[in-house]
Design a protein around this motif. Sequence first.
Motif, PDB file in Angstrom:
ATOM      1  N   PRO A   1      13.025   8.965   5.431  1.00 17.72           N
ATOM      2  CA  PRO A   1      13.141   8.896   6.895  1.00 17.72           C
ATOM      3  C   PRO A   1      11.782   8.690   7.573  1.00 17.72           C
ATOM      4  N   LEU A   2      11.779   7.896   8.642  1.00 16.15           N
ATOM      5  CA  LEU A   2      10.568   7.701   9.448  1.00 16.15           C
ATOM      6  C   LEU A   2      10.461   8.848  10.441  1.00 16.15           C
ATOM      7  N   ARG A   3       9.315   9.543  10.437  1.00 15.26           N
ATOM      8  CA  ARG A   3       9.109  10.663  11.368  1.00 15.26           C
ATOM      9  C   ARG A   3       8.051  10.272  12.382  1.00 15.26           C
ATOM     10  N   ASP A   4       8.404  10.359  13.644  1.00 15.70           N
ATOM     11  CA  ASP A   4       7.471   9.968  14.700  1.00 15.70           C
ATOM     12  C   ASP A   4       6.179  10.764  14.643  1.00 15.70           C
ATOM     13  N   GLU A   5       6.276  12.061  14.267  1.00 16.28           N
ATOM     14  CA  GLU A   5       5.079  12.910  14.256  1.00 16.28           C
ATOM     15  C   GLU A   5       4.141  12.547  13.104  1.00 16.28           C
ATOM     16  N   TYR A   6       4.602  11.714  12.189  1.00 21.90           N
ATOM     17  CA  TYR A   6       3.775  11.274  11.071  1.00 21.90           C
ATOM     18  C   TYR A   6       3.004   9.985  11.374  1.00 21.90           C
TER      19      TYR A   6
ATOM     20  N   LEU B   1       9.085   2.691   3.731  1.00 23.72           N
ATOM     21  CA  LEU B   1       9.818   3.962   3.788  1.00 23.72           C
ATOM     22  C   LEU B   1      11.328   3.713   3.750  1.00 23.72           C
ATOM     23  N   GLU B   2      11.793   2.760   4.534  1.00 24.25           N
ATOM     24  CA  GLU B   2      13.228   2.434   4.574  1.00 24.25           C
ATOM     25  C   GLU B   2      13.737   2.034   3.193  1.00 24.25           C
ATOM     26  N   ALA B   3      12.972   1.173   2.516  1.00 20.44           N
ATOM     27  CA  ALA B   3      13.385   0.680   1.202  1.00 20.44           C
ATOM     28  C   ALA B   3      13.487   1.817   0.183  1.00 20.44           C
TER      29      ALA B   3
ATOM     30  N   ALA C   1       0.837  -1.209   0.000  1.00 21.67           N
ATOM     31  CA  ALA C   1       0.000   0.000   0.000  1.00 21.67           C
ATOM     32  C   ALA C   1       0.868   1.253   0.000  1.00 21.67           C
ATOM     33  N   VAL C   2       1.878   1.292   0.867  1.00 22.65           N
ATOM     34  CA  VAL C   2       2.753   2.471   0.950  1.00 22.65           C
ATOM     35  C   VAL C   2       3.538   2.640  -0.350  1.00 22.65           C
ATOM     36  N   ASN C   3       3.898   1.536  -0.985  1.00 17.26           N
ATOM     37  CA  ASN C   3       4.618   1.635  -2.254  1.00 17.26           C
ATOM     38  C   ASN C   3       3.756   2.219  -3.370  1.00 17.26           C
ATOM     39  N   VAL C   4       2.437   2.052  -3.280  1.00 18.72           N
ATOM     40  CA  VAL C   4       1.549   2.725  -4.239  1.00 18.72           C
ATOM     41  C   VAL C   4       1.700   4.242  -4.102  1.00 18.72           C
TER      42      VAL C   4
END
Length: 334
Positions: free
Chosen positions: A210-215, A204-206, A168-171
């Motif tokens: 960056p992973l944002r905690d506030e997101y 996201l890593e792939a 889903a995120v890759n879409v």
Amino acid sequence: MTVTIYDVAREAGVSMATVSRVVNNNPNVKPQTRKKVFEAIERLGYRPNAVARGLASKKTTTVGVVIPDISNSIFAEVARGIEDIANMYHYNIILSNADKKKEKEIRVINTLLEKQVDGLLFMGGVVTEDHIQAFKTSSVPVVLCGTKDENNTMAYVDIDHEKAAFDAVNVLIAAGHRDIAMISGTLQDPANGYARYQGYKKALEAAGIPLRDEYVRIGNYRYESSVDAVNHFLQLSPRPTAIFSATDEMAIGAIHTIQDNGLRVPQDIAVISVDNIRMASMVRPTLTTVAQPMYDIGAVSMRLLTKLMNKETTDHMQVILPHEIIQRQSVAHS
């Protein structure tokens, strides 16, 4: 007066044992005798006593189903699959709602076992050690339906929730988004909530994002919990250009909240989720989502349970079914 097996035997001119064999589908009865017995049953209006038959055979032909939230439409489709296969194999269903409360789930499990069900389907929800202990007190088989235990010790039918979220995120990434927020389910749910969060994180890593905690905001899988999450995202700078929701119901809440704030989906913020409930195609814009084969999860779970109840050999005690991306309007595609 109640019609008994003795009355049927006398009417048909056969023994009570022969009537019993016909009622229980024993193949060792001549076709003409079987026809004679069924005609007598129909004339007299005889209804076999299921309790008495259960005591004699030590089977009740009944399956207990624990459903976490009967108001959630996703479970209705799973239950439909269970019911259809149960009917095919001549099992009756006792459906019990547990309101997503662990104590009630344990109580419902014990109540169903006390009713001498032949098998148990546990649909959705977090499977804890307390659940496993309750299952182990029973001699009947148990299949987890749309969930699994953390250590993969029990029979289950499910999808790969982490991979579904990853896809889903890759879409969103393929559509050009990099500021991607997530409305997650509880991270205390390893089979579902945490797995979908891990899929988001790994996508996201792939992509080197960056992973944002506030997101990331935690919801409870329902519509209302997405409202606060989206209002939080709208205050951020930079504001997310896309939201991945762990469930369709939360995604629909997200779409409405975005629109209530004067923004457009997908032009200002794209939305994608997992489940493919019926409402996903009814909301405007229609919701892009990763479809769980909900009917199949129920049907395959029930078929696996019938094999275990009847001591049939089965190649797979743990079944992962495929998911599918359903492209709709809530994500703009280049």
